[in-house]
Scaffold this motif. Structure first.
Motif, PDB file in Angstrom:
ATOM      1  N   THR A 208     -12.204   5.219  -1.407  1.00 37.70           N
ATOM      2  CA  THR A 208     -11.031   5.594  -1.059  1.00 37.70           C
ATOM      3  C   THR A 208     -10.599   6.892  -0.876  1.00 37.70           C
ATOM      4  OG1 THR A 208     -10.550   3.241  -1.872  1.00 37.70           O
ATOM      5  CG2 THR A 208      -8.689   4.853  -0.987  1.00 37.70           C
ATOM      6  N   THR A 221       2.985   1.481  -4.220  1.00 35.09           N
ATOM      7  CA  THR A 221       2.008   1.798  -3.131  1.00 35.09           C
ATOM      8  C   THR A 221       1.767   0.564  -2.247  1.00 35.09           C
ATOM      9  OG1 THR A 221       1.383   3.927  -4.077  1.00 35.09           O
ATOM     10  CG2 THR A 221       0.097   3.086  -2.450  1.00 35.09           C
ATOM     11  N   PHE A 222       1.353  -0.381  -2.961  1.00 30.18           N
ATOM     12  CA  PHE A 222       0.492  -1.437  -2.488  1.00 30.18           C
ATOM     13  C   PHE A 222       1.282  -2.498  -2.059  1.00 30.18           C
ATOM     14  CE2 PHE A 222      -3.185   1.065  -4.368  1.00 30.18           C
ATOM     15  CZ  PHE A 222      -3.596   1.442  -3.233  1.00 30.18           C
ATOM     16  N   ASN A 223       2.743  -2.944  -2.320  1.00 33.95           N
ATOM     17  CA  ASN A 223       3.449  -4.007  -2.064  1.00 33.95           C
ATOM     18  C   ASN A 223       4.745  -3.737  -1.926  1.00 33.95           C
ATOM     19  OD1 ASN A 223       4.634  -3.627  -4.555  1.00 33.95           O
ATOM     20  ND2 ASN A 223       3.499  -5.310  -5.626  1.00 33.95           N
ATOM     21  N   GLY A 349      -0.376  -6.752  -0.932  1.00 34.32           N
ATOM     22  CA  GLY A 349      -0.564  -6.112   0.501  1.00 34.32           C
ATOM     23  C   GLY A 349      -1.785  -5.475   0.816  1.00 34.32           C
ATOM     24  N   SER A 350      -1.690  -4.215   1.002  1.00 29.56           N
ATOM     25  CA  SER A 350      -3.194  -3.335   1.460  1.00 29.56           C
ATOM     26  C   SER A 350      -3.979  -3.040   0.320  1.00 29.56           C
ATOM     27  CB  SER A 350      -2.397  -2.100   2.086  1.00 29.56           C
ATOM     28  OG  SER A 350      -1.612  -1.156   1.327  1.00 29.56           O
ATOM     29  N   TYR A 351      -3.650  -3.552  -0.753  1.00 29.86           N
ATOM     30  CA  TYR A 351      -4.588  -3.373  -1.786  1.00 29.86           C
ATOM     31  C   TYR A 351      -6.019  -3.306  -1.643  1.00 29.86           C
ATOM     32  CZ  TYR A 351      -6.160  -2.740  -6.682  1.00 29.86           C
ATOM     33  OH  TYR A 351      -6.880  -2.146  -7.847  1.00 29.86           O
ATOM     34  N   PRO A 352      -6.948  -2.934  -1.793  1.00 31.65           N
ATOM     35  CA  PRO A 352      -8.378  -3.041  -1.634  1.00 31.65           C
ATOM     36  C   PRO A 352      -8.765  -4.223  -2.288  1.00 31.65           C
ATOM     37  CG  PRO A 352      -8.232  -0.886  -2.606  1.00 31.65           C
ATOM     38  CD  PRO A 352      -7.003  -1.265  -2.645  1.00 31.65           C
ATOM     39  N   ASN A 353      -9.963  -4.933  -1.434  1.00 30.01           N
ATOM     40  CA  ASN A 353     -10.189  -6.383  -1.848  1.00 30.01           C
ATOM     41  C   ASN A 353     -11.372  -6.517  -2.797  1.00 30.01           C
ATOM     42  OD1 ASN A 353     -12.166  -5.384  -0.011  1.00 30.01           O
ATOM     43  ND2 ASN A 353     -11.630  -6.887   1.754  1.00 30.01           N
TER      44      ASN A 353
END
Length: 858
Positions: A208, A221-223, A349-353
């Motif tokens: 990343t 940041t991610f939600n 949300g956009s957090y790495p899987n």
């Protein structure tokens, strides 16, 4: 009236002082004037830093049976030693990570026994050559050898195109990469279940790219589940980066010391127990107090709180309490300029899987100076510190951003692991050049507690930043530009596999954690005054490379000076100790160990060398000295050596004692005057703490200017020669024809007329701290000179009764110039030493004050 000024005095006009001193003497006493002259001159030289330097610093020394005949240093020998010390990194046995001369490493000990001790014993004929092992000192709680240790590491690129497109192996070689251990102070080892000895492994993790100098990654940041609170106020004026898990403390609840790390506490002021709870919290990141009103925040004493205490309006506090009751994990931060509370980590949300690494390129210093990159976070960090928000920025600013984010992700990972979420496994930083950056993870060896809030308010330079953050709390790999740039360009189709195995090695009362040594050799004379010792010193340790600049060159120069004494059989004025210390890179461990194991040595001079000799064109050579009374000598030595003219590099001088690593250690000795030469500030040396391409890039021999090394060695020798070798300075016989000045009320022969003295003074160039003018009538002899031997200054008590007491407010005007003025007529303590006179001697600390006061009096 009496003028009083306590300053460091330089370039004093001895003629004027003598004329004043002799003005009130009898004929017989005046017959002693030459002796008195020598006494006064000697006193001023010792205490005031008068500069008397021969025109040619290559003076012939008193050699005790030999002489140097104006020969120069053996620069070939110095260069050979630079090479021998640098090339230790190539001598490592197979199977060992080549760590150069790093603290406690195989290479550091080879340097001790195979180079330094060998040379000092066999080629330099020094006396009492020996090593001193670092370890426990009875009565001292410091752990000099406790350190983090890298056992093994590896970073592997997973992409079939990587080797074809770069021509490099997928397994990045150890000599082309570096691992910084995850670490913290020993008091905070709860981060690592009590012992940060672990093997961090990861396989096929995502990459990343994130810029360390821009806002990202942290809470919110991610939600979309975050709450920002306006209207807050800082109760105790402590500025800090706030990171941690938010916890509400109910009335009468106590939180143990070990549970306070990386925590932010919320207290309701209306509970009536707020003060007791504040007193119980000693290591939080911050505490928020809901300002409910009944008791009032004015009743809270936060003077003992080492963390920020922040007031939250009642309504906002009530809303925040409802969030706390609904969610187990809440992360608080203030990196956006507002207090942000992020919650509901189950919805990212956009957090790495999958697990990931964060990668970023370290800007070069030209980019940092211009600020041509995302720098919102740098501005935020500098704002917390009270610094200018505009460029130029420096490498220290970047390191602060990295350190804070490494700490933040350690905290965030704790949240995510409890939720079975992917975590950040490591940071990767890559250089703007074909080398990689290196930095040890520090562990506090002085047993001083640091607040885990990462309190930035006192972080003034990189050293303090690293010491206070104890970074990284997340393992960080560093690589060169080619590898890093390729990974960023291809991050979507590439993963990384790696591991970092680290240990915390701890010193005990009986055992050193690592084998680390200082090396000492001596030149002892028959009788050194008061058994005085002068130390010529440099450090042994460097990084995992050649590291001639930081700092093998200094060691070679010290050896070269020792060879000069031997070759020309020079007898110094004082006992000399040639000292090589270790552990500078992790807190000057060796210097402190030597200082603390030799407390009774009468060390009067310390001449140190730091990083030197690099050929980057915009680097400066800085000269530092502890005592301002020696500054003119240091500056004149620089001028006569002509460093700038002979090297072509930028020259800068300073008189601070805060630079040069080990210098601060020896400056702590009350009666030790210390000096240090440093080139290449970390803010602008693009090869600082860097190596690569089989150690041929970064801090390496290829980037070393041999001419610069030679001139720097000569400069160091010229300075040490002035203090340690030059013969005693003799003065020609001085005489004057005294006569009665027409400008006073007496009929004594009191020297030259005041007008003549003033004219002579105005025709001379007076540097900082110089004498303006003088006249007769100093008062009693005992009042002339007051000496402070500890602080090394003297004062002159000057009378001037011809000025009416404070007429036109002249005392206040003089005091505004920074000079103390007292009236003898109204001060009983001064009346007994006051005498009639027409004017006085006044010392100034700059030319403007001299001119302003002259206009004021005349």
């Amino acid at each position: 009236m009496e003028f009083f000024s306590t300053i460091n005095v330089k370039n004093v006009d001895i003629d004027l002082i003598l004329s004043v001193y002799m003005s009130n003497k009898t004929g017989e006493e005046k017959g002693m004037k030459n002796k008195i002259y020598v006494i006064i001159v000697t006193l001023l030289i010792c205490l005031s830093g008068i500069v008397i330097i021969p025109n040619n610093l290559e003076v012939e020394a008193s050699g005790g049976g030999g002489g140097e005949d104006n020969e120069t240093l053996d620069t070939d020998y110095i260069w050979d030693m630079v090479n021998d010390i640098a090339k230790v990194v190539y001598r490592y046995p197979d199977g060992l990570i080549p760590k150069g001369r790093a603290f406690g490493s195989w290479g550091a000990n080879r340097t001790v026994f195979n180079i330094l001790k060998y040379e000092m014993n066999n080629n330099l004929s020094l006396g009492d050559v020996h090593e001193e092992q670092l370890g426990h000192i009875d009565g001292n709680s410091w752990e000099y050898t406790t350190c983090f240790w890298i056992n093994d590491f590896q970073l592997t690129v997973n992409n079939n195109d990587y080797e074809t497109e770069t021509g490099l192996p997928s397994n990045i070689p150890k000599k082309e990469s570096f691992l910084m251990a995850a670490g913290c102070s020993k008091s905070k080892l709860t981060y690592f279940d009590g012992n940060p000895t672990f093997n961090n492994t990861f396989s096929n993790v995502k990459i990343t790219p994130k810029n360390m100098t821009s806002f990202n990654i942290l809470g919110g940041t991610f939600n979309n589940f975050y709450y920002q609170i306006p209207g807050t106020s800082n109760v105790n004026n402590k500025n800090s980066i706030i990171l941690g898990n938010l916890t509400y403390i109910t009335e009468n609840e106590t939180i143990s010391y070990s549970e306070q790390f990386d925590r932010v506490f919320l207290i309701n002021e209306s509970s009536g127990n707020c003060q007791e709870q504040l007193d119980n919290i000693t290591n939080a990141s911050a505490t928020f107090v809901i300002d409910s009103g009944p008791k009032g925040l004015d009743s809270i004493d936060t003077s003992s709180c080492v963390y920020p205490v922040i007031a939250i309006p009642k309504n906002n506090g009530t809303d925040l309490l409802s969030i706390i009751q609904n969610y187990t994990y809440i992360l608080v931060d203030n990196v956006t300029g507002n207090l942000t509370f992020t919650y509901n980590f189950s919805n990212m949300g956009s957090y790495p899987n999958q697990n990931f690494t964060i990668i970023d390129r370290i800007p070069d210093h030209y980019e940092l100076e211009k600020g041509d990159f995302p720098n919102d976070f740098i501005k935020f960090v500098r704002a917390i510190q009270g610094k200018n928000l505009a460029p130029p920025y420096n490498f220290g600013d970047y390191v602060e951003c990295w350190g804070i984010k490494a700490m933040a992700w350690h905290i965030i990972n704790q949240f995510l692991e409890n939720l079975s979420k992917p975590v950040c496994k490591a940071f990767i930083l890559y250089s703007s050049f074909e080398h990689h950056w290196m930095l040890h993870t520090k562990v506090n060896f002085k047993n001083i507690e640091y607040n885990t809030s990462f309190c930035i308010e006192n972080l003034l330079d990189l050293q303090e930043v690293i010491m206070d953050i104890e970074t990284p709390r997340l393992q960080t790999f560093t690589i060169n530009y080619t590898v890093g740039d390729w990974l960023v360009d291809n991050y979507a189709d590439t993963t990384l596999t790696g591991y970092g195995n680290q240990s915390l090695l701890e010193e005990t009362d009986n055992t050193s954690a690592v084998d680390a040594y200082n090396v000492i050799g001596n030149i002892t004379i028959d009788q050194s005054p008061n058994d005085a010792i002068a130390i010529l010193s440099n450090r042994i340790d460097g990084w995992w490379g050649q590291t001639p600049g930081d700092s093998g060159i200094g060691g070679a120069i010290v050896l070269g000076i020792a060879k000069y004494f031997k070759d020309y059989n020079i007898k110094p004025k004082y006992n000399l100790t040639f000292l090589f210390t270790t552990g500078e890179e992790i807190g000057c461990r060796g210097a402190w160990h030597y200082n603390n194991t030799h407390p009774d040595d009468n060390v009067i001079y310390y001449f140190g060398l730091d990083q030197l000799g690099m050929n980057q064109s915009d680097q400066v050579l800085e000269l530092f000295c502890k005592d301002l009374i020696h500054w003119d000598i240091l500056n004149e030595t620089l001028n006569q050596t002509q460093y700038y003219q002979r090297t072509g590099y930028v020259n800068k001088t300073d008189n601070s004692n805060g630079s040069g690593s080990e210098m601060a250690t020896f400056s702590s000795r009350e009666n030790c005057s210390s000096f240090m030469f440093v080139k290449g500030a970390i803010a602008t040396w693009d090869h600082w703490h860097r190596t690569g391409l089989n150690y041929s890039e970064g801090d390496c021999l290829a980037r070393t200017d041999r001419d610069d090394v030679n001139v720097t060695a000569e400069l160091y020798w010229n300075l040490t020669k002035y203090f340690l070798v030059n013969p005693d300075i003799w003065f020609d016989t001085y005489s004057i024809t005294p006569f009665d000045s027409p400008n006073d009320t007496g009929d004594k022969n009191d020297g030259r007329p005041w007008e003549q003295k003033r004219a002579e003074a105005q025709n001379k160039s007076y540097p900082k701290g110089s004498l303006l003018y003088a006249c007769a009538g100093l008062g009693d002899n005992e009042a002339i000179i007051k000496v402070n031997e500890i602080e090394k200054y003297f004062t002159l008590n000057i009378g001037n009764n011809d000025i009416e007491p404070n007429k036109t407010g002249w005392i206040e005007k003089i005091e505004k110039l920074g000079i103390r003025a007292d009236e003898a007529e109204t001060d009983e303590s001064l009346q007994k030493i006051a005498r009639d006179c027409t004017c006085g001697i006044v010392f100034f600390d700059d030319k403007d004050k001299r001119r302003n006061l002259e206009e004021l009096l005349l």
